[in-house]
Write a protein that holds these residues in place. Structure first.
Motif: not given
Length: 196
Positions: A133-139
């Protein structure tokens, strides 16, 4: 006879000018490419952003007191606007990604979604691991911060992506002071559908 030839030439010339100078359909810019995140639907199925449909992507969390639920209501209204444009739900997706997977279990999200019934068939509720989720939000360059009480301060951007995972437009969630610009959002979804 000579008069007819002159008239026909004039009409042909006019048609050529109209074709050349007639405004072309607007095309949305390609703003940002997103990776295909490793997330699942709340039913445990893998979800691929790389499908054959444009998609509106928005982040939410179930404890959100205002922006998220007001946006959900506006997005339900969007369905009706698109229906009037003869756009079927099967032609695009609305992807709703929780930004709080620690709290938002699949069961809790289903309960949250029940407040907005009937849920349109093209609404896809997504959750991932905290790391994914964090990776997606950062992307997506989406800003958020969770405090000790569990309240999340977050940006209000929604993303319209094409079938190649290119962000083509940004839209604003319902902030309470300003609702989602449903007409503009519907027009942009319509343009992406017509590109396919």
């Amino acid at each position: 006879m000579k008069k007819r030839v002159i008239i026909m030439c004039g009409l042909l010339f006019g048609a050529i000018l109209v074709y050349i100078f007639w405004p072309k359909a607007a095309e949305l810019p390609k703003l940002h490419k997103i990776e295909n995140p490793e997330l699942q639907t709340i039913d445990g199925k893998e979800f691929s952003f790389s499908n054959s449909k444009p998609k509106l992507i928005t982040f939410y969390y179930t404890n959100c007191p205002d922006v998220c639920p007001m946006t959900m209501l506006d997005l339900k209204e969007l369905q009706g606007v698109l229906k009037k444009k003869n756009v079927k739900e099967t032609e695009y997706d609305v992807v709703l990604i929780t930004m709080d997977p620690e709290v938002d279990t699949s069961r809790r999200i289903k309960q949250y979604a029940s407040h907005f019934e009937p849920i349109p068939a093209n609404w896809i509720f997504i959750r991932g691991t905290l790391e994914n989720t964090r990776k997606t939000i950062n992307d997506f360059n989406f800003a958020y911060k969770k405090d000790e009480e569990g309240t999340i301060a977050h940006s209000t951007t929604m993303y319209l992506a094409d079938t190649a995972n290119q962000i083509r437009a940004y839209h604003t969630m319902n902030t309470g002071q300003k609702a989602v610009n449903i007409e503009q959002l519907a027009e942009n979804i319509y343009l992406l559908i017509k590109e396919n």
